[in-house]
Write a protein that holds these residues in place. Structure first.
Motif, PDB file in Angstrom:
ATOM      1  N   LEU A 194      -0.194   1.411   9.372  1.00 38.83           N
ATOM      2  CA  LEU A 194       0.258   2.973   9.348  1.00 38.83           C
ATOM      3  C   LEU A 194      -0.921   3.521   8.774  1.00 38.83           C
ATOM      4  CD1 LEU A 194       3.430   2.208   7.483  1.00 38.83           C
ATOM      5  CD2 LEU A 194       2.709   3.104   9.472  1.00 38.83           C
ATOM      6  N   SER A 195      -0.904   4.599   8.920  1.00 40.91           N
ATOM      7  CA  SER A 195      -2.300   5.513   8.436  1.00 40.91           C
ATOM      8  C   SER A 195      -2.150   7.342   8.072  1.00 40.91           C
ATOM      9  CB  SER A 195      -4.049   6.433   9.243  1.00 40.91           C
ATOM     10  OG  SER A 195      -4.685   6.208   8.832  1.00 40.91           O
ATOM     11  N   MET A 196      -1.574   6.981   7.215  1.00 42.84           N
ATOM     12  CA  MET A 196      -0.934   7.957   5.863  1.00 42.84           C
ATOM     13  C   MET A 196      -1.660   9.123   6.331  1.00 42.84           C
ATOM     14  SD  MET A 196       1.088   6.262   3.396  1.00 42.84           S
ATOM     15  CE  MET A 196       1.761   4.745   3.408  1.00 42.84           C
ATOM     16  N   PRO A 197      -1.688  10.152   6.833  1.00 42.82           N
ATOM     17  CA  PRO A 197      -2.604  11.703   6.937  1.00 42.82           C
ATOM     18  C   PRO A 197      -2.525  12.029   5.332  1.00 42.82           C
ATOM     19  CG  PRO A 197       0.097  12.441   6.778  1.00 42.82           C
ATOM     20  CD  PRO A 197      -0.367  11.077   7.131  1.00 42.82           C
ATOM     21  N   GLY A 198      -4.539  11.827   5.432  1.00 46.50           N
ATOM     22  CA  GLY A 198      -4.837  12.308   3.838  1.00 46.50           C
ATOM     23  C   GLY A 198      -5.193  11.340   2.497  1.00 46.50           C
ATOM     24  N   PHE A 199      -4.354  10.148   3.388  1.00 49.43           N
ATOM     25  CA  PHE A 199      -4.654   9.238   1.911  1.00 49.43           C
ATOM     26  C   PHE A 199      -3.906   7.794   2.415  1.00 49.43           C
ATOM     27  CE2 PHE A 199      -0.020  11.134   1.844  1.00 49.43           C
ATOM     28  CZ  PHE A 199       0.901  10.152   1.281  1.00 49.43           C
ATOM     29  N   SER A 200      -4.207   7.339   3.177  1.00 46.37           N
ATOM     30  CA  SER A 200      -4.703   5.507   4.239  1.00 46.37           C
ATOM     31  C   SER A 200      -4.750   5.069   2.610  1.00 46.37           C
ATOM     32  CB  SER A 200      -5.296   5.971   4.707  1.00 46.37           C
ATOM     33  OG  SER A 200      -4.803   6.905   6.279  1.00 46.37           O
ATOM     34  N   PRO A 201      -3.652   4.352   2.563  1.00 48.48           N
ATOM     35  CA  PRO A 201      -3.617   3.046   1.425  1.00 48.48           C
ATOM     36  C   PRO A 201      -4.896   1.982   2.317  1.00 48.48           C
ATOM     37  CG  PRO A 201      -2.151   2.660   3.384  1.00 48.48           C
ATOM     38  CD  PRO A 201      -2.351   4.111   3.090  1.00 48.48           C
ATOM     39  N   ASP A 202      -5.332   1.261   1.206  1.00 48.78           N
ATOM     40  CA  ASP A 202      -6.271   0.496   1.870  1.00 48.78           C
ATOM     41  C   ASP A 202      -5.887  -0.967   1.505  1.00 48.78           C
ATOM     42  OD1 ASP A 202      -8.743  -1.708  -0.303  1.00 48.78           O
ATOM     43  OD2 ASP A 202      -8.943  -0.651   1.874  1.00 48.78           O
ATOM     44  N   GLY A 203      -5.029  -0.926   1.017  1.00 49.01           N
ATOM     45  CA  GLY A 203      -4.263  -2.555   0.228  1.00 49.01           C
ATOM     46  C   GLY A 203      -2.797  -2.477   0.598  1.00 49.01           C
ATOM     47  N   LEU A 204      -1.802  -3.645   1.212  1.00 51.51           N
ATOM     48  CA  LEU A 204      -0.630  -3.366   1.042  1.00 51.51           C
ATOM     49  C   LEU A 204      -0.169  -4.895   0.920  1.00 51.51           C
ATOM     50  CD1 LEU A 204      -0.131  -1.282   4.818  1.00 51.51           C
ATOM     51  CD2 LEU A 204       0.274  -0.615   2.285  1.00 51.51           C
ATOM     52  N   ALA A 205       1.129  -4.631   0.511  1.00 47.28           N
ATOM     53  CA  ALA A 205       2.264  -5.621   0.254  1.00 47.28           C
ATOM     54  C   ALA A 205       3.610  -5.892  -0.162  1.00 47.28           C
ATOM     55  CB  ALA A 205       1.624  -6.260  -1.093  1.00 47.28           C
TER      56      ALA A 205
END
Length: 685
Positions: free
Chosen positions: A155-166
């Protein structure tokens, strides 16, 4: 002094929004700022909507819903408009949730033309909407937990893509990581923890409320115990959101950022929407995973525990599920060792493609094994099984029927005693690769008539011949009916490698369903129209292979089923499919029809047809033998022009290369022979 008086002194009005009743209560100053002529009081939301710019009302109502869902405070600029639509003033609306479910807030006038925080550019809004549509589509298509986690990691959110997910899942009183992305090594204490732990994900799972940590300082101040575990990853902002399904929190989702994120209302709205979709997708995937586990368990317990084996014969079997739903159905096969030393091969199909069909299949399989172990003959086994299945339906809605083919095999002689209950007929690949259907007597499907009788057909499998038993899922798929499906399957059986039955079984499945990883058990990657089962049986040569190829078929045509004459004609055509003279093929079909009809008309018994082709192409011989139990010998006679019978022997005399009538101890046999005629070479014209 009351709070309202203090707020009024600084120019702020007070309002309270009750989403349940769709009412908004305002004090006198808030009513003045909004332009409500009746002053302080409780208004319907429609009245307040009329005072605000349409776009601003949509935004502020969304913020109210978000604040109620997350328990967070938000601010929004709204424009107050007059009856003509002109903007009268701009207000800053502060939104704060209350424990009882209402939303409190204040209204304060700001200078017209000032900055409008929380109002992202129109392009950003379009990008956000496009992202949410794409994310929703991808998550909706994911059908396993691993696939959902893979989608979440991209998931690449517009303007604030997360670098880590859990992604965390709740299991009783513990919270554990079920998937993560962006960090290869995670501290074990974060991977699995008590639900009571002082960790953001645990707090979210307990309370169902989101936690936003925009800076490292905010993280360290709020969660000092776990901050040392998180600091090495180098992130500067974190969001933890609940994964909620039907009002129940099933886990938490963490998104970490290397670039600072303020978590504005619009950003929180995107994160909340994604969390809702992710929770729904994980719930669906978890259900699919459970169904697959149930499917694998059912198939493992219902299919034979060992690889099918018949002494002196080669056996291969396959079961391919549908791939839909629970991926289980009513198809099955079995190989049973009998008290007599023989072996029974069973294949069947219970009506339906659901768990009940699979359950009935398991019960029926056990019943068939029990009846076979008692030493009953094939006909008695199916009669008892039909009575058993009919008794399982407590009501007409519960009643199910099943088709079945039961064959008792004598591996020493290659003799098979076969009983068929509404099931597709078997096919045989002869020694030279020719494939024909073995016409066998048939009874009603199991469970329809408790006292049904099942006629037995005896056939002999010659050394090197391959018998195919299958359910209709191998025949009637891809838009094919029974006839065209058999034609397709016959071509595949003829072309396949008979020397290795395992390879031949795979080639048959692939010819029908396309390339896949065909296993005896377990779901396939691609969806099937119908589940299917097949069994291949080959009689291994018990001595030196005969140098002269032989094709043979045998068929019993009973008095009460004259329609089998058509089957006899079809068998002859199959035997002579590559005969050099089409005229001789038509002659053979006509003579067989005449000989069999003569038995059915002039005797009280059945006709037994034995046809055999021997020799090499171009010099082959067809020998056909039609036997009956009558001692009365036929005699040639002149039938006259108007007679409806009496021409059979005259046709024999005219069309056959040789013919005769031989008496036997229990009757007689009328036979004829045709010798393959090679067409003369062309004269070159």
């Amino acid at each position: 002094m009351h709070t309202e008086d203090v707020l009024a002194a600084v120019g702020s009005g007070v309002w309270q929004w009750d989403a349940a009743t769709e009412e908004i209560a305002v004090d006198a100053l808030a009513a003045h700022l909004l332009g409500l002529q009746d002053g302080a009081g409780t208004y319907r939301t429609a009245a307040v909507r009329a005072c605000l710019h349409a776009a601003d009302y949509v935004s502020v109502s969304a913020e109210v819903e978000l604040a109620a869902a997350e328990g967070t405070v938000a601010e929004q600029l709204v424009r107050v408009v007059g009856p003509d639509g002109s903007v009268r003033r701009t207000l800053r609306a502060r939104i704060a949730p209350r424990p009882e479910g209402r939303i409190n807030g204040t209204l304060h006038e700001v200078p017209v033309g000032g900055n409008r925080p929380g109002r992202p550019p129109r392009d950003w809004r379009r990008a956000r909407e496009a992202f949410l549509l794409d994310a929703g589509r991808a998550l909706a298509e994911a059908d396993s937990t691993q696939e959902v986690l893979r989608v979440a990691s991209t998931l690449s959110m517009p303007g604030f893509s997360p670098d880590g997910l859990a992604v965390y899942g709740v299991d009783s009183d513990r919270l554990s990581v079920i998937g993560h992305h962006g960090q290869e090594v995670i501290d074990p204490s974060i991977l699995d923890m008590p639900l009571s732990a002082d960790y953001p994900a645990a707090v979210v799972a307990r309370t169902g409320q989101a936690v936003y940590l925009p800076t490292p300082r905010s993280y360290a101040e709020r969660f000092p115990a776990t901050w040392p575990l998180v600091r090495p990853y180098g992130r500067v902002s974190w969001s933890y959101l609940p994964l909620t399904v039907a009002g129940t929190t099933i886990g938490a989702w963490m998104a970490a950022f290397r670039e600072p994120v303020e978590f504005t209302p619009d950003e929180r709205a995107v994160l909340t929407t994604v969390a809702r979709m992710l929770g729904q997708a994980l719930a669906r995937a978890g259900q699919h995973d459970s169904e697959r586990a149930l499917s694998d368990g059912l198939q493992h317990t219902m299919l034979p525990a060992r690889k099918p084996d018949v002494t002196g014969m080669a056996v291969a079997a396959r079961y391919v599920p549908t791939g839909g739903g629970l991926q289980v159905g009513g198809d099955w096969y079995d190989v049973i060792d009998l008290p007599s030393g023989r072996t029974a091969i069973v294949i069947g199909d219970v009506q339906g493609h659901d768990v009940r069909a699979a359950g009935i299949m398991g019960q029926l399989r056990i019943a068939l094994r029990a009846y076979a172990a008692e030493g009953h003959g094939p006909d008695a086994v199916l009669s008892r099984a039909s009575r058993f299945l009919a008794g399982l339906g407590r009501t007409s809605a519960d009643a199910r029927f099943a088709t079945c083919l039961y064959a008792e095999v004598d591996p020493l002689t290659g003799t098979l005693e076969m009983v068929r209950a509404g099931h597709p007929e078997p096919a045989v690949r002869l020694g030279d690769g020719t494939t024909i259907l073995r016409r066998t007597a048939v009874g009603l499907p199991l469970g329809i008539e408790p006292d049904a009788d099942y006629p037995t057909t005896r056939m002999v499998l010659e050394p090197g011949e391959v018998l195919l038993l299958c359910t209709d899922g191998l025949i009637e798929t891809g838009g094919h009916d029974l006839d065209t499906g058999w034609s397709r399957l016959s071509r595949a059986l003829t072309a396949g490698p008979a020397g290795d039955l395992e390879v031949l079984a795979d080639s048959l499945v692939e010819a029908v369903h396309g390339p896949a990883s065909h296993q005896t058990t377990g779901p396939l990657a691609d969806r099937r129209e119908d589940d299917m089962a097949l069994v291949l049986l080959r009689r291994d040569p018990d001595g030196p292979t005969c140098a002269v190829p032989v094709r043979r078929t045998m068929l019993t045509i009973s008095q009460d089923d004259p329609g089998q004459i058509r089957a006899a004609r079809a068998d002859i055509r199959a035997l002579l499919h590559d005969w050099s003279s089409p005229d001789q093929v038509e002659s053979a079909v006509l003579l067989v029809s005449e000989a069999v009809t003569n038995v059915l008309v002039h005797t009280d018994g059945d006709a037994v047809l034995l046809a055999q082709v021997t020799g090499m192409p171009g010099t082959r011989r067809l020998h056909v033998d039609v036997g009956d139990r009558s001692d009365e010998m036929p005699h040639p006679r002149d039938p006259g022009e108007m007679a409806s019978s009496g021409r059979g022997l005259l046709l024999m005399e005219e069309l056959a290369d040789a013919w005769g009538v031989d008496p036997r101890g229990d009757g007689k046999a009328t036979w004829f022979e045709l010798y393959e005629a090679v067409p003369p070479a062309g004269d070159g014209d």
